[in-house]
Write a protein that holds these residues in place. Sequence first.
Motif, PDB file in Angstrom:
ATOM      1  N   MET A 253       0.831  -1.202   0.000  1.00 58.76           N
ATOM      2  CA  MET A 253       0.000   0.000   0.000  1.00 58.76           C
ATOM      3  C   MET A 253       0.864   1.250   0.000  1.00 58.76           C
ATOM      4  SD  MET A 253      -3.519  -0.311   2.177  1.00 58.76           S
ATOM      5  CE  MET A 253      -3.846   1.404   1.732  1.00 58.76           C
ATOM      6  N   THR A 254       0.422   2.264  -0.743  1.00 57.77           N
ATOM      7  CA  THR A 254       1.208   3.485  -0.848  1.00 57.77           C
ATOM      8  C   THR A 254       0.291   4.667  -1.126  1.00 57.77           C
ATOM      9  OG1 THR A 254       3.101   4.506  -1.985  1.00 57.77           O
ATOM     10  CG2 THR A 254       1.597   3.212  -3.342  1.00 57.77           C
ATOM     11  N   VAL A 259      -2.933  10.273  -3.652  1.00 59.32           N
ATOM     12  CA  VAL A 259      -3.720   9.130  -4.111  1.00 59.32           C
ATOM     13  C   VAL A 259      -3.253   7.868  -3.373  1.00 59.32           C
ATOM     14  CG1 VAL A 259      -4.296   7.660  -6.083  1.00 59.32           C
ATOM     15  CG2 VAL A 259      -4.097  10.141  -6.385  1.00 59.32           C
ATOM     16  N   THR A 260      -4.185   7.207  -2.694  1.00 59.31           N
ATOM     17  CA  THR A 260      -3.884   5.959  -1.995  1.00 59.31           C
ATOM     18  C   THR A 260      -4.267   4.792  -2.875  1.00 59.31           C
ATOM     19  OG1 THR A 260      -4.196   6.932   0.196  1.00 59.31           O
ATOM     20  CG2 THR A 260      -4.382   4.539   0.027  1.00 59.31           C
ATOM     21  N   GLY A 261      -3.337   3.885  -3.039  1.00 63.26           N
ATOM     22  CA  GLY A 261      -3.594   2.703  -3.850  1.00 63.26           C
ATOM     23  C   GLY A 261      -2.630   1.606  -3.477  1.00 63.26           C
ATOM     24  N   VAL A 262      -2.547   0.604  -4.345  1.00 63.72           N
ATOM     25  CA  VAL A 262      -1.708  -0.559  -4.084  1.00 63.72           C
ATOM     26  C   VAL A 262      -0.686  -0.707  -5.203  1.00 63.72           C
ATOM     27  CG1 VAL A 262      -1.688  -3.074  -3.846  1.00 63.72           C
ATOM     28  CG2 VAL A 262      -3.537  -1.742  -2.827  1.00 63.72           C
ATOM     29  N   GLY A 283       3.790   3.435 -10.095  1.00 58.77           N
ATOM     30  CA  GLY A 283       3.911   2.243  -9.267  1.00 58.77           C
ATOM     31  C   GLY A 283       2.593   1.667  -8.793  1.00 58.77           C
ATOM     32  N   ILE A 284       1.526   2.475  -8.814  1.00 57.63           N
ATOM     33  CA  ILE A 284       0.217   2.028  -8.336  1.00 57.63           C
ATOM     34  C   ILE A 284      -0.502   1.266  -9.444  1.00 57.63           C
ATOM     35  CG2 ILE A 284      -2.054   2.763  -7.524  1.00 57.63           C
ATOM     36  CD1 ILE A 284      -0.714   5.099  -6.128  1.00 57.63           C
ATOM     37  N   GLY A 285      -0.910   0.049  -9.149  1.00 62.54           N
ATOM     38  CA  GLY A 285      -1.602  -0.777 -10.117  1.00 62.54           C
ATOM     39  C   GLY A 285      -3.100  -0.541 -10.080  1.00 62.54           C
ATOM     40  N   ALA A 309     -11.150   3.604  -1.586  1.00 62.40           N
ATOM     41  CA  ALA A 309     -12.369   4.003  -2.300  1.00 62.40           C
ATOM     42  C   ALA A 309     -12.436   5.505  -2.533  1.00 62.40           C
ATOM     43  CB  ALA A 309     -13.601   3.542  -1.518  1.00 62.40           C
ATOM     44  N   ARG A 310     -11.932   6.288  -1.580  1.00 60.60           N
ATOM     45  CA  ARG A 310     -11.954   7.745  -1.745  1.00 60.60           C
ATOM     46  C   ARG A 310     -11.193   8.179  -2.993  1.00 60.60           C
ATOM     47  NH1 ARG A 310     -12.142   8.031   4.020  1.00 60.60           N
ATOM     48  NH2 ARG A 310      -9.901   7.726   4.201  1.00 60.60           N
TER      49      ARG A 310
END
Length: 376
Positions: A253-254, A259-262, A283-285, A309-310
């Motif tokens: 997680m990053t 933006v928060t993503g994986v 880097g976020i998929g 989700a946000r």
Amino acid sequence: MRSNRVTQSDIGSSRPYKTVSDFLEEDSFTGFTQEHLFIKRFIKKAWGQDIAALSNMAEAIAGLSTLKLIDCETARHLLDTIVNRAIHKSVRPYSGTLENQSSLGLYGYYLEHLNIILGHFQAAGDNKHLTLNERITVHLRDLSLKQSNVHAPLLPHVRMRWSADQAAIIHSIHLFDQNNGTTHHEALADRWLSTMKQRFTHQSGLFQTEVMNCKAYSKEPRGCAGAYLIYYMSAFAPETAKQQWTLYKHNLMTTKFGVTGVREYLPAYRGRWTPDSGPIISGIGVAASGLALKTAARVGDLETYDRIARCADPLIATCHAIQPIPLLGIVGKIGSDLLASSVRLTAQVEAIRDRSNSKECVLKPRPDFEQLVNEF
């Protein structure tokens, strides 16, 4: 600012829900088209995304029925439609019907998702496909146990065997056992978990992606595969799933540029996007983040669900909004096609289940399926 917490009214107004319900209410089905699945624009056989989309639809419809957001009769009708499309000649990998196959062969990927669909169909109160469901269950169990690495072949003439797909296979067998009071999954699950821990664990503690070492990334954990694996494993090995989820969040997680993503790959590994990962941005998929929504909700981690989700939902809304625009509409399909919509809908249903269990929302029975679609 509107909260991203999913409520019962959100389902009726959600774009993923409408995309899925519109598809299932189509009068005729001759196969998935490029309007249904983005990948069909490039790969004719859809890379298995057709059966995966139907599997996710079945999970979502079953969840809506359990929560009494659609009535049992509607759920059975929709699940019957999903089964019929899953065994349609354009989706199945066999030249004839499954009933006419002397052997189900090495089609583990197709069969894992079909078995999940059949399991949810039976759970809805109909044993019409029980014979086929049991045949696939026993076939997948025996095929898995014959392998020294406890991973069933996924396709004939293809060596790759993904840990996530084996978790889905065991989940499908576990679902059959739950419905029928049998124990087909138990010895398989125990042996698979022991093998994963002893032979196929990365130094990070995460299970590795692929066990035949066919790819450069085989021994690496991946965002999309890891979320997929933990999601299905949570049904038959919940404690191990929670441990893997903790490691998954710590390593993948990053947050970048707000933006928060994986991440699709660990920071130290330089990997490229694949048809499974979808686009990778800083880097976020895209696929990893979408699948992580499902997994977060499944394991009861609503804080992580809300964080992703946000950021994800405005992107999904944009993908839907630009569909009518030439050229841009093609790009929009990445986040709004049937697979993406089915995965997001399943995540929404799982989140509703979690919140209802924690009394964050009060669910009311909804007898009219169409009312849900047109509610907002």
